[in-house]
Write a protein that holds these residues in place. Structure first.
Motif, PDB file in Angstrom:
ATOM      1  N   GLY A 176       0.806  -1.210   0.000  1.00 56.34           N
ATOM      2  CA  GLY A 176       0.000   0.000   0.000  1.00 56.34           C
ATOM      3  C   GLY A 176       0.839   1.259   0.000  1.00 56.34           C
ATOM      4  N   SER A 177       1.970   1.240   0.721  1.00 56.51           N
ATOM      5  CA  SER A 177       2.829   2.416   0.765  1.00 56.51           C
ATOM      6  C   SER A 177       3.439   2.722  -0.599  1.00 56.51           C
ATOM      7  CB  SER A 177       3.940   2.206   1.795  1.00 56.51           C
ATOM      8  OG  SER A 177       4.737   1.071   1.456  1.00 56.51           O
ATOM      9  N   GLU A 178       3.760   1.683  -1.365  1.00 56.06           N
ATOM     10  CA  GLU A 178       4.330   1.885  -2.695  1.00 56.06           C
ATOM     11  C   GLU A 178       3.296   2.506  -3.625  1.00 56.06           C
ATOM     12  OE1 GLU A 178       5.591  -2.016  -3.697  1.00 56.06           O
ATOM     13  OE2 GLU A 178       7.464  -1.886  -2.555  1.00 56.06           O
ATOM     14  N   TYR A 179       2.054   2.031  -3.535  1.00 54.31           N
ATOM     15  CA  TYR A 179       0.983   2.598  -4.354  1.00 54.31           C
ATOM     16  C   TYR A 179       0.757   4.068  -3.990  1.00 54.31           C
ATOM     17  CZ  TYR A 179      -3.607   3.191  -6.507  1.00 54.31           C
ATOM     18  OH  TYR A 179      -4.662   3.641  -7.256  1.00 54.31           O
ATOM     19  N   ALA A 180       0.796   4.362  -2.692  1.00 54.60           N
ATOM     20  CA  ALA A 180       0.606   5.745  -2.241  1.00 54.60           C
ATOM     21  C   ALA A 180       1.729   6.644  -2.754  1.00 54.60           C
ATOM     22  CB  ALA A 180       0.544   5.794  -0.715  1.00 54.60           C
ATOM     23  N   GLN A 181       2.952   6.118  -2.800  1.00 58.81           N
ATOM     24  CA  GLN A 181       4.067   6.894  -3.326  1.00 58.81           C
ATOM     25  C   GLN A 181       3.868   7.231  -4.798  1.00 58.81           C
ATOM     26  OE1 GLN A 181       7.434   4.421  -2.494  1.00 58.81           O
ATOM     27  NE2 GLN A 181       7.494   4.938  -0.303  1.00 58.81           N
ATOM     28  N   LEU A 182       3.402   6.259  -5.568  1.00 57.65           N
ATOM     29  CA  LEU A 182       3.170   6.497  -6.990  1.00 57.65           C
ATOM     30  C   LEU A 182       2.052   7.517  -7.192  1.00 57.65           C
ATOM     31  CD1 LEU A 182       3.438   2.840  -8.343  1.00 57.65           C
ATOM     32  CD2 LEU A 182       5.144   4.659  -8.530  1.00 57.65           C
ATOM     33  N   ARG A 183       0.999   7.410  -6.385  1.00 55.24           N
ATOM     34  CA  ARG A 183      -0.087   8.382  -6.448  1.00 55.24           C
ATOM     35  C   ARG A 183       0.432   9.789  -6.114  1.00 55.24           C
ATOM     36  NH1 ARG A 183      -4.508   7.863  -9.376  1.00 55.24           N
ATOM     37  NH2 ARG A 183      -5.681   5.965  -8.958  1.00 55.24           N
ATOM     38  N   ALA A 184       1.279   9.866  -5.139  1.00 55.84           N
ATOM     39  CA  ALA A 184       1.832  11.155  -4.742  1.00 55.84           C
ATOM     40  C   ALA A 184       2.675  11.748  -5.860  1.00 55.84           C
ATOM     41  CB  ALA A 184       2.679  10.985  -3.475  1.00 55.84           C
ATOM     42  N   PHE A 185       3.476  10.926  -6.511  1.00 55.54           N
ATOM     43  CA  PHE A 185       4.302  11.395  -7.631  1.00 55.54           C
ATOM     44  C   PHE A 185       3.432  11.956  -8.748  1.00 55.54           C
ATOM     45  CE2 PHE A 185       5.879   9.955 -11.853  1.00 55.54           C
ATOM     46  CZ  PHE A 185       6.871  10.918 -12.023  1.00 55.54           C
ATOM     47  N   VAL A 186       2.383  11.253  -9.113  1.00 52.77           N
ATOM     48  CA  VAL A 186       1.488  11.717 -10.178  1.00 52.77           C
ATOM     49  C   VAL A 186       0.827  13.033  -9.772  1.00 52.77           C
ATOM     50  CG1 VAL A 186      -0.629  11.219 -11.457  1.00 52.77           C
ATOM     51  CG2 VAL A 186       1.080   9.423 -11.123  1.00 52.77           C
ATOM     52  N   ALA A 187       0.427  13.151  -8.535  1.00 56.15           N
ATOM     53  CA  ALA A 187      -0.235  14.377  -8.069  1.00 56.15           C
ATOM     54  C   ALA A 187       0.697  15.575  -8.157  1.00 56.15           C
ATOM     55  CB  ALA A 187      -0.725  14.194  -6.630  1.00 56.15           C
ATOM     56  N   VAL A 188       1.961  15.392  -7.788  1.00 57.56           N
ATOM     57  CA  VAL A 188       2.910  16.502  -7.856  1.00 57.56           C
ATOM     58  C   VAL A 188       3.100  16.957  -9.295  1.00 57.56           C
ATOM     59  CG1 VAL A 188       5.305  17.192  -7.479  1.00 57.56           C
ATOM     60  CG2 VAL A 188       4.108  15.862  -5.745  1.00 57.56           C
ATOM     61  N   VAL A 189       3.216  16.008 -10.229  1.00 54.12           N
ATOM     62  CA  VAL A 189       3.398  16.365 -11.638  1.00 54.12           C
ATOM     63  C   VAL A 189       2.152  17.072 -12.170  1.00 54.12           C
ATOM     64  CG1 VAL A 189       3.772  15.490 -13.965  1.00 54.12           C
ATOM     65  CG2 VAL A 189       5.026  14.487 -12.051  1.00 54.12           C
ATOM     66  N   GLU A 190       0.977  16.548 -11.849  1.00 59.03           N
ATOM     67  CA  GLU A 190      -0.265  17.139 -12.340  1.00 59.03           C
ATOM     68  C   GLU A 190      -0.444  18.568 -11.847  1.00 59.03           C
ATOM     69  OE1 GLU A 190      -3.500  14.632 -11.222  1.00 59.03           O
ATOM     70  OE2 GLU A 190      -3.226  13.256 -12.916  1.00 59.03           O
ATOM     71  N   HIS A 191      -0.112  18.824 -10.581  1.00 59.26           N
ATOM     72  CA  HIS A 191      -0.345  20.144  -9.994  1.00 59.26           C
ATOM     73  C   HIS A 191       0.851  21.069 -10.149  1.00 59.26           C
ATOM     74  CE1 HIS A 191      -4.223  19.304  -8.033  1.00 59.26           C
ATOM     75  NE2 HIS A 191      -3.777  18.068  -7.922  1.00 59.26           N
ATOM     76  N   GLY A 192       2.023  20.511 -10.485  1.00 57.51           N
ATOM     77  CA  GLY A 192       3.210  21.342 -10.663  1.00 57.51           C
ATOM     78  C   GLY A 192       3.672  22.021  -9.395  1.00 57.51           C
ATOM     79  N   SER A 193       3.267  21.490  -8.264  1.00 57.06           N
ATOM     80  CA  SER A 193       3.582  22.140  -6.991  1.00 57.06           C
ATOM     81  C   SER A 193       3.362  21.146  -5.860  1.00 57.06           C
ATOM     82  CB  SER A 193       2.692  23.363  -6.785  1.00 57.06           C
ATOM     83  OG  SER A 193       2.634  23.749  -5.433  1.00 57.06           O
ATOM     84  N   PHE A 194       4.308  21.114  -4.900  1.00 56.12           N
ATOM     85  CA  PHE A 194       4.125  20.261  -3.732  1.00 56.12           C
ATOM     86  C   PHE A 194       2.974  20.773  -2.869  1.00 56.12           C
ATOM     87  CE2 PHE A 194       8.249  18.567  -4.814  1.00 56.12           C
ATOM     88  CZ  PHE A 194       8.223  17.270  -4.305  1.00 56.12           C
ATOM     89  N   VAL A 195       2.849  22.087  -2.759  1.00 58.04           N
ATOM     90  CA  VAL A 195       1.806  22.657  -1.908  1.00 58.04           C
ATOM     91  C   VAL A 195       0.419  22.310  -2.447  1.00 58.04           C
ATOM     92  CG1 VAL A 195       0.797  24.801  -1.038  1.00 58.04           C
ATOM     93  CG2 VAL A 195       3.282  24.520  -1.090  1.00 58.04           C
ATOM     94  N   ARG A 196       0.207  22.534  -3.764  1.00 54.21           N
ATOM     95  CA  ARG A 196      -1.107  22.243  -4.344  1.00 54.21           C
ATOM     96  C   ARG A 196      -1.402  20.751  -4.339  1.00 54.21           C
ATOM     97  NH1 ARG A 196       0.604  26.431  -7.886  1.00 54.21           N
ATOM     98  NH2 ARG A 196       1.311  24.910  -9.446  1.00 54.21           N
ATOM     99  N   ALA A 197      -0.378  19.939  -4.631  1.00 53.05           N
ATOM    100  CA  ALA A 197      -0.578  18.491  -4.623  1.00 53.05           C
ATOM    101  C   ALA A 197      -0.888  17.993  -3.222  1.00 53.05           C
ATOM    102  CB  ALA A 197       0.659  17.792  -5.183  1.00 53.05           C
ATOM    103  N   ALA A 198      -0.207  18.544  -2.224  1.00 54.69           N
ATOM    104  CA  ALA A 198      -0.458  18.138  -0.840  1.00 54.69           C
ATOM    105  C   ALA A 198      -1.891  18.475  -0.423  1.00 54.69           C
ATOM    106  CB  ALA A 198       0.543  18.822   0.094  1.00 54.69           C
ATOM    107  N   ALA A 199      -2.361  19.661  -0.828  1.00 55.76           N
ATOM    108  CA  ALA A 199      -3.743  20.043  -0.507  1.00 55.76           C
ATOM    109  C   ALA A 199      -4.729  19.084  -1.165  1.00 55.76           C
ATOM    110  CB  ALA A 199      -4.000  21.480  -0.960  1.00 55.76           C
ATOM    111  N   HIS A 200      -4.429  18.694  -2.409  1.00 55.73           N
ATOM    112  CA  HIS A 200      -5.308  17.762  -3.123  1.00 55.73           C
ATOM    113  C   HIS A 200      -5.328  16.403  -2.436  1.00 55.73           C
ATOM    114  CE1 HIS A 200      -7.200  15.592  -6.414  1.00 55.73           C
ATOM    115  NE2 HIS A 200      -6.175  14.751  -6.415  1.00 55.73           N
ATOM    116  N   LEU A 201      -4.180  15.964  -1.929  1.00 54.51           N
ATOM    117  CA  LEU A 201      -4.080  14.644  -1.308  1.00 54.51           C
ATOM    118  C   LEU A 201      -4.479  14.652   0.162  1.00 54.51           C
ATOM    119  CD1 LEU A 201      -0.663  13.547  -2.868  1.00 54.51           C
ATOM    120  CD2 LEU A 201      -2.928  12.674  -3.475  1.00 54.51           C
ATOM    121  N   GLY A 202      -4.682  15.838   0.736  1.00 57.74           N
ATOM    122  CA  GLY A 202      -5.057  15.925   2.135  1.00 57.74           C
ATOM    123  C   GLY A 202      -3.913  15.619   3.086  1.00 57.74           C
TER     124      GLY A 202
END
Length: 301
Positions: free
Chosen positions: A3-29
């Protein structure tokens, strides 16, 4: 996959999509620091840098782009499969990311958004306007809008605007002062209002066609812009000749405020299309949006 590996991949995709750690973090909660740690753990596990970080932006490295190209379709399939199990038929939900050039977003996409969101309140739209031809998969987009001539053959395309026409226009006052061009070559003697491509900075060469003859004319004049919506107003003031989409000037031509020039040199051409990669299983939200675009809008929309 743990599960942790899947979460890491999801996090990577979110950062690329949002172009920002702050925006991606807000999206991921989660917090930006926790997200940054998650990405570091992924990079350490894979022993490769996936993201290039600066103080102002985040973008995928070459290795990150290759991973995203393979990863995004797989994650989309997982989302579609889960949605198909958990959703009640007829109630799509989730987020759609749409990439479109500005003129298509304003004139053809915007009128659909309100009715679509009212029909499907469980769906949210994330619309990015961009004049560049982007890699949809690498950019994390579900669907894009482009002129028919720009579409790749492996994309599924749905007509959005119908055929379009460009129009050469000038005000009656300009014509009275400077005369009327009778061929595209005559434009070299006129004050033309130019458009600069924001993608590479080059000036747009006005394109014409008649009886199989095609021309691309370099024009000159007192104004160059990267925002073509400005040119209608400038042409109305009599400052030069503009080359614009028919929908931008039709009202002024009908009212006599602008004159349509070189009419036999500007035939209609295939317009804007909604397009998306071929998928074995479409996410319900994407299917709902595509079907909504295909449905004719009421006359008063």
């Amino acid at each position: 996959m743990r599960g942790s590996e899947y979460a890491q991949l999801r996090a990577f995709v979110a950062v690329v999509e949002h172009g920002s750690f702050v925006r991606a973090a807000a999206h991921l909660g989660m917090s930006a620091s926790a997200l940054s740690q998650t990405i570091r753990q992924l990079e350490e596990r894979l022993d490769v840098r996936l993201l290039n970080r600066t103080t102002r932006s985040v973008s995928p490295s070459d290795a990150g782009a290759r991973l995203l190209l393979r990863l995004q379709p797989a994650l989309n399939e997982v989302d579609a499969a889960l949605a198909g199990v958990t959703q009640t038929p007829g109630t799509p939900s989730g987020r759609l990311r749409i990439n479109a050039p500005r003129v298509a977003a304003i004139h053809y996409l915007a009128p659909l958004i309100g009715p679509f969101l009212n029909t499907y309140p469980g769906v949210s739209l994330d619309i990015v306007t961009d004049e560049r031809l982007v890699d949809m998969v690498a950019g994390g987009f579900d669907v894009g809008i482009r002129l028919g001539e720009s579409l790749d053959q492996d994309m599924i395309a749905v007509e959005l605007s119908g055929h379009l026409e460009m129009m050469v226009v000038a005000s009656p006052a300009y014509i009275e002062q400077f005369g009327t061009p009778h061929t595209p070559h005559d434009l070299s003697e006129h004050q033309c209002l130019s458009y600069r491509w924001p993608t590479d900075g080059s000036l747009y060469r006005w394109e014409f066609e008649r009886a199989g003859e095609r021309l691309a004319i370099s024009v000159k004049g007192p104004l160059v812009v990267t925002e073509p919506e400005m040119l209608t107003r400038v042409a109305l003031e009599g400052a030069g000749i503009a080359y614009l989409f028919e929908h931008q000037v039709r009202e002024h031509i009908s009212a006599g405020r602008l004159v349509h020039l070189l009419q036999d040199w500007t035939p209609a051409f295939p317009g804007f299309y909604l397009y998306y990669p071929s998928q074995r299983q479409m996410a319900p939200a994407l299917r709902a949006f595509v079907d909504f675009v295909k449905k004719p809008m009421p006359p008063d929309s």
